[in-house]
Design an enzyme around this catalytic site. Structure first.
Site, PDB file in Angstrom:
ATOM      1  N   LYS A  35       0.791  -1.228  -0.068  1.00  0.00           N
ATOM      2  CA  LYS A  35      -0.195   0.304   0.059  1.00  0.00           C
ATOM      3  C   LYS A  35       0.979   1.286  -0.075  1.00  0.00           C
ATOM      4  O   LYS A  35       0.440   2.282  -0.480  1.00  0.00           O
ATOM      5  CB  LYS A  35      -1.209   0.073   1.271  1.00  0.00           C
ATOM      6  CG  LYS A  35      -0.381   0.109   2.573  1.00  0.00           C
ATOM      7  CD  LYS A  35      -1.280   0.126   3.531  1.00  0.00           C
ATOM      8  CE  LYS A  35      -0.857   0.105   5.049  1.00  0.00           C
ATOM      9  NZ  LYS A  35      -1.647   0.017   6.051  1.00  0.00           N
ATOM     10  N   GLY A  40      10.033  -2.264   1.259  1.00  0.00           N
ATOM     11  CA  GLY A  40      10.852  -2.239   2.320  1.00  0.00           C
ATOM     12  C   GLY A  40      10.302  -2.033   3.709  1.00  0.00           C
ATOM     13  O   GLY A  40      10.872  -2.085   4.544  1.00  0.00           O
ATOM     14  N   LYS A  52      19.311   4.124  11.769  1.00  0.00           N
ATOM     15  CA  LYS A  52      20.718   3.887  11.834  1.00  0.00           C
ATOM     16  C   LYS A  52      21.438   4.814  11.097  1.00  0.00           C
ATOM     17  O   LYS A  52      22.522   5.318  11.317  1.00  0.00           O
ATOM     18  CB  LYS A  52      21.084   2.456  11.163  1.00  0.00           C
ATOM     19  CG  LYS A  52      21.350   1.389  12.120  1.00  0.00           C
ATOM     20  CD  LYS A  52      19.824   1.008  12.591  1.00  0.00           C
ATOM     21  CE  LYS A  52      19.531   0.926  14.047  1.00  0.00           C
ATOM     22  NZ  LYS A  52      18.202   0.600  14.445  1.00  0.00           N
ATOM     23  N   GLY A 115      -4.012  -4.312  -0.019  1.00  0.00           N
ATOM     24  CA  GLY A 115      -4.511  -5.733  -0.393  1.00  0.00           C
ATOM     25  C   GLY A 115      -5.560  -6.078   0.755  1.00  0.00           C
ATOM     26  O   GLY A 115      -5.500  -6.149   1.726  1.00  0.00           O
ATOM     27  N   GLY A 182      11.258   2.784  27.702  1.00  0.00           N
ATOM     28  CA  GLY A 182      12.600   2.759  27.738  1.00  0.00           C
ATOM     29  C   GLY A 182      13.099   1.446  26.847  1.00  0.00           C
ATOM     30  O   GLY A 182      14.007   0.700  27.292  1.00  0.00           O
ATOM     31  N   HIS A 446      44.302 -10.796  15.734  1.00  0.00           N
ATOM     32  CA  HIS A 446      44.623  -9.858  16.692  1.00  0.00           C
ATOM     33  C   HIS A 446      45.032  -8.437  15.669  1.00  0.00           C
ATOM     34  O   HIS A 446      45.632  -8.831  14.751  1.00  0.00           O
ATOM     35  CB  HIS A 446      45.800 -10.166  17.328  1.00  0.00           C
ATOM     36  CG  HIS A 446      46.279  -9.314  18.306  1.00  0.00           C
ATOM     37  ND1 HIS A 446      45.884  -8.846  19.371  1.00  0.00           N
ATOM     38  CD2 HIS A 446      47.533  -8.584  18.251  1.00  0.00           C
ATOM     39  CE1 HIS A 446      46.411  -7.968  20.084  1.00  0.00           C
ATOM     40  NE2 HIS A 446      47.388  -7.647  19.100  1.00  0.00           N
TER      41      HIS A 446
HETATM   42  P1  FAD Z   1       6.969  -4.316   7.901  1.00  0.00           P
HETATM   43  O1  FAD Z   1       8.203  -4.074   7.714  1.00  0.00           O
HETATM   44  O2  FAD Z   1       6.111  -3.540   8.856  1.00  0.00           O
HETATM   45  O3  FAD Z   1       6.156  -4.266   6.365  1.00  0.00           O
HETATM   46  C1  FAD Z   1       4.896  -4.382   6.293  1.00  0.00           C
HETATM   47  C2  FAD Z   1       4.612  -3.688   4.956  1.00  0.00           C
HETATM   48  O4  FAD Z   1       3.108  -3.989   4.689  1.00  0.00           O
HETATM   49  C3  FAD Z   1       4.404  -2.480   5.182  1.00  0.00           C
HETATM   50  O5  FAD Z   1       5.187  -1.730   4.045  1.00  0.00           O
HETATM   51  C4  FAD Z   1       2.963  -1.828   5.062  1.00  0.00           C
HETATM   52  O6  FAD Z   1       2.651  -0.617   4.157  1.00  0.00           O
HETATM   53  C5  FAD Z   1       2.258  -2.852   4.271  1.00  0.00           C
HETATM   54  N1  FAD Z   1       0.992  -3.199   4.353  1.00  0.00           N
HETATM   55  C6  FAD Z   1       0.396  -3.112   5.649  1.00  0.00           C
HETATM   56  N2  FAD Z   1      -1.187  -3.494   5.392  1.00  0.00           N
HETATM   57  C7  FAD Z   1      -1.270  -3.565   4.054  1.00  0.00           C
HETATM   58  C8  FAD Z   1      -2.285  -3.918   3.081  1.00  0.00           C
HETATM   59  N3  FAD Z   1      -3.508  -4.312   3.568  1.00  0.00           N
HETATM   60  N4  FAD Z   1      -2.099  -4.209   1.769  1.00  0.00           N
HETATM   61  C9  FAD Z   1      -1.104  -3.751   1.343  1.00  0.00           C
HETATM   62  N5  FAD Z   1       0.152  -3.493   2.084  1.00  0.00           N
HETATM   63  C10 FAD Z   1       0.134  -3.490   3.562  1.00  0.00           C
HETATM   64  N6  FAD Z   1      14.383  -4.143  13.566  1.00  0.00           N
HETATM   65  C11 FAD Z   1      15.427  -4.626  13.492  1.00  0.00           C
HETATM   66  O7  FAD Z   1      15.772  -6.106  13.112  1.00  0.00           O
HETATM   67  N7  FAD Z   1      16.487  -4.107  13.600  1.00  0.00           N
HETATM   68  C12 FAD Z   1      16.608  -2.692  13.890  1.00  0.00           C
HETATM   69  O8  FAD Z   1      17.554  -2.061  13.928  1.00  0.00           O
HETATM   70  C13 FAD Z   1      15.061  -1.971  14.013  1.00  0.00           C
HETATM   71  N8  FAD Z   1      15.199  -0.717  14.117  1.00  0.00           N
HETATM   72  C14 FAD Z   1      13.603  -0.254  14.078  1.00  0.00           C
HETATM   73  C15 FAD Z   1      13.523   1.248  14.351  1.00  0.00           C
HETATM   74  C16 FAD Z   1      12.349   1.712  14.337  1.00  0.00           C
HETATM   75  C17 FAD Z   1      12.317   3.242  14.570  1.00  0.00           C
HETATM   76  C18 FAD Z   1      11.231   0.874  14.224  1.00  0.00           C
HETATM   77  C19 FAD Z   1       9.960   1.308  13.947  1.00  0.00           C
HETATM   78  C20 FAD Z   1      11.284  -0.382  13.903  1.00  0.00           C
HETATM   79  C21 FAD Z   1      12.591  -1.036  13.709  1.00  0.00           C
HETATM   80  N9  FAD Z   1      12.683  -2.528  13.689  1.00  0.00           N
HETATM   81  C22 FAD Z   1      14.116  -3.113  13.687  1.00  0.00           C
HETATM   82  C23 FAD Z   1      11.667  -3.337  13.616  1.00  0.00           C
HETATM   83  C24 FAD Z   1      11.352  -3.593  12.095  1.00  0.00           C
HETATM   84  O9  FAD Z   1      11.381  -2.432  11.482  1.00  0.00           O
HETATM   85  C25 FAD Z   1      10.213  -4.580  11.724  1.00  0.00           C
HETATM   86  O10 FAD Z   1      10.597  -5.777  12.634  1.00  0.00           O
HETATM   87  C26 FAD Z   1      10.283  -5.215  10.454  1.00  0.00           C
HETATM   88  O11 FAD Z   1      10.017  -4.129   9.799  1.00  0.00           O
HETATM   89  C27 FAD Z   1       9.090  -6.259  10.488  1.00  0.00           C
HETATM   90  O12 FAD Z   1       8.898  -6.600   8.963  1.00  0.00           O
HETATM   91  P2  FAD Z   1       7.809  -7.028   8.316  1.00  0.00           P
HETATM   92  O13 FAD Z   1       7.925  -7.473   7.065  1.00  0.00           O
HETATM   93  O14 FAD Z   1       6.918  -8.097   9.322  1.00  0.00           O
HETATM   94  O15 FAD Z   1       6.666  -5.775   8.374  1.00  0.00           O
END
Ligand code: FAD
EC number: 1.8.1.4
Length: 467
Positions: A35, A40, A52, A115, A182, A446
């Site tokens: 969406k 990503g 990062k 979706g 925290g 080392h």
């Molecule tokens: P997401 O990355 O959330 O992706 C889901 C996607 O689905 C989104 O693009 C959304 O738009 C799409 N979507 C949702 N509903 C629909 C729909 N109905 N139709 C079409 N598309 C839809 N994790 C780490 O491992 N290391 C880190 O350093 C880290 N730092 C983070 C920092 C921040 C500030 C945040 C908020 C999160 C961080 N995370 C980190 C967590 C990480 O971003 C998530 O665990 C990860 O993105 C999860 O992946 P995912 O594929 O499950 O979902």
């Protein structure tokens, strides 16, 4: 584009796009539905990657301000926040463009739009503009991730009360920032703004930061962050917020009840966790079961209660981490291809990207005690590591926890420079069921920081060399 597929993945975060690529590699005809305008997911757009970039840039600023002179480098750093935010945005663009390229390279059809699952083998795509489309598929993988959790009674306007998304793009450094929560996201973003000279206070309901981390490591992290200028109000809950004046007033109370206190600030970051993103999916159309807290219920093959519909990543149980979602994406694609994909949940590293970093894999001491497992601990401080000493990055330690009987490594916890990179060797060792003795007998180059991991493994058997 065809409208009939072997697999449709909804959401192109780290779980979804990795799943789609692996499935395409295995010969499936794959489509993704996203969406957001870019691929990503949370991670690349508003999570791991932009945070990062800001952590890297703000750390360089702090280094230049506080430590360059002692290395004989004379500079007077000046902050150009707009340029720093542009640096972050360019980094994000490079990453999200990379995913678009990978999807094309793997001949995956990408649909932009919401979706919705109409039936077990039917997904509807609703773009922002233009008509709806219905796609047919043999299997569906839900990878819709998570969204920011809200504190009841506190409305996020992304200006003065921000979520992590707003905190990645503040147009000016707030003089005072309060972080509610925290956990690792709050501490990372709090660190960014603290390094850019904001006065940062972290309010946390529990009596410790970073719940789930090894207790000794969490304590050490709090001590170091305090030294860096962050203030902590632990065991405190937020009971009210007043945005009517020039500054934001936050009322907090001891979590167990008691005298209230008012804190003033310019910006509040609400960072109390994330909730699964399932609202728009039409789960009720097909009767997909969810837990009480909204996460989708799946079996060992990531299949929901509806045959042909699978779910991975933040939307199901387990740590909300990008690499966990990726592993699940690969596993489910392999299962759909008739292979035996699986994820080893005992070996999922986690990293807090503060300075120093904190990284861990496996069990904490608290968990081992709770499970009644007899263990030996070996600890080695970075003050005794040559590379850390010469770089003057000696804060922290490595702790290796091994089974008292078999010597198998059960957990490794590092607080120190580059801990997030160093933890990988522990994860590999644990994946192969290695022992502390295996780690101790492996030759480490080392002078490297990783020598501390070897020394901590030697310390399990009480024979470290440099301590
Ligand atoms: P997401 O990355 O959330 O992706 C889901 C996607 O689905 C989104 O693009 C959304 O738009 C799409 N979507 C949702 N509903 C629909 C729909 N109905 N139709 C079409 N598309 C839809 N994790 C780490 O491992 N290391 C880190 O350093 C880290 N730092 C983070 C920092 C921040 C500030 C945040 C908020 C999160 C961080 N995370 C980190 C967590 C990480 O971003 C998530 O665990 C990860 O993105 C999860 O992946 P995912 O594929 O499950 O979902």
């Amino acid at each position: 584009m065809s409208t009939s597929y072997d697999l449709i993945v909804i959401g192109t975060g780290p779980g979804g796009y990795v799943c789609a690529i692996r499935a395409a590699q295995l010969g499936m005809k794959v489509a993704v539905v996203e969406k957001r305008g870019t691929h990503g997911g949370t991670c690349l757009n508003v999570g791991c990657i932009p945070s990062k970039a800001l952590l890297h840039a703000s750390e360089a600023y702090a280094e230049a301000t506080e430590h360059f002179a002692e290395m004989g480098i004379k500079v007077k750093p000046e902050l150009d926040l707009a340029a720093m935010l542009a640096f972050k945005d360019e980094g994000v663009k490079g990453n999200v463009d990379g995913i678009e390229y990978l999807l094309k390279k793997n001949k995956i059809d990408a649909y932009v739009g919401l979706g919705t699952i109409l039936a077990p083998h039917q997904v509807e795509v609703t773009p922002e503009k233009g008509g709806k489309q219905t796609l047919e598929t043999k299997a569906i993988v839900i990878a819709t991730g998570s969204e920011v959790a809200h504190v009841p009674g506190i409305d996020v306007d992304e200006k003065r009360i921000v979520s992590s998304t707003g905190a990645l793009s503040l147009p000016k450094v707030p003089k005072r920032l309060i972080v509610i929560g925290g956990g690792y996201i709050g501490l990372e973003l709090g660190s960014v703004w603290s390094r850019l000279e904001s006065e940062v206070t972290v309010v946390e309901m529990l009596h410790t930061i970073t719940p789930g981390l090894d207790g000794e490591v969490a304590k050490q992290l709090q001590k170091i962050l305090k030294k860096q200028g962050l203030t902590f109000k632990l065991g405190a809950k937020v009971t009210g917020v007043d945005t009517s004046g020039k500054s934001v007033k936050l009322t907090i109370e001891p979590a167990e009840g008691g005298k209230a206190e008012t804190l003033e600030c310019d910006v509040v970051l609400v960072s109390i966790g994330r909730v699964p993103n399932t609202g728009s999916l039409g789960l009720a159309n097909v009767g997909v079961e969810t837990h009480a807290r909204g996460r989708i219920v799946v079996d060992h093959h990531f299949q929901t209660n509806v045959p042909g519909i699978y779910a991975i990543g933040d939307v199901i149980a387990g740590p909300m981490l990008a690499h966990k979602a990726e592993e699940e994406g690969v596993a489910v694609a392999e299962i759909l291809a008739g292979q035996s994909g699986h994820v080893n949940y005992d070996v999922i590293p986690s990293v807090v990207y503060t300075a120093p970093e904190v990284a861990s894999v496996g069990k904490t001491e608290e968990q081992l005690k709770e499970d009644g497992i007899a263990y030996k601990a070996g600890k080695f401080p970075f003050t005794a590591n040559g590379r850390a000493k010469v770089n003057r990055t000696t804060e922290g330690f490595v702790k290796v926890l091994a089974d008292a009987v078999t010597d198998r490594v059960l957990g490794v916890h590092i607080i120190g420079p580059d801990a997030g990179t160093m933890i990988a060797e522990a994860a590999v060792l644990m994946e192969f069921g290695g022992s502390a003795e295996d780690l101790a007998r492996t030759c480490h180059a080392h002078p490297t920081l990783n020598e501390s991991v070897k020394e901590a493994a030697l310390a399990v058997d009480k024979r470290p060399i440099h301590m």
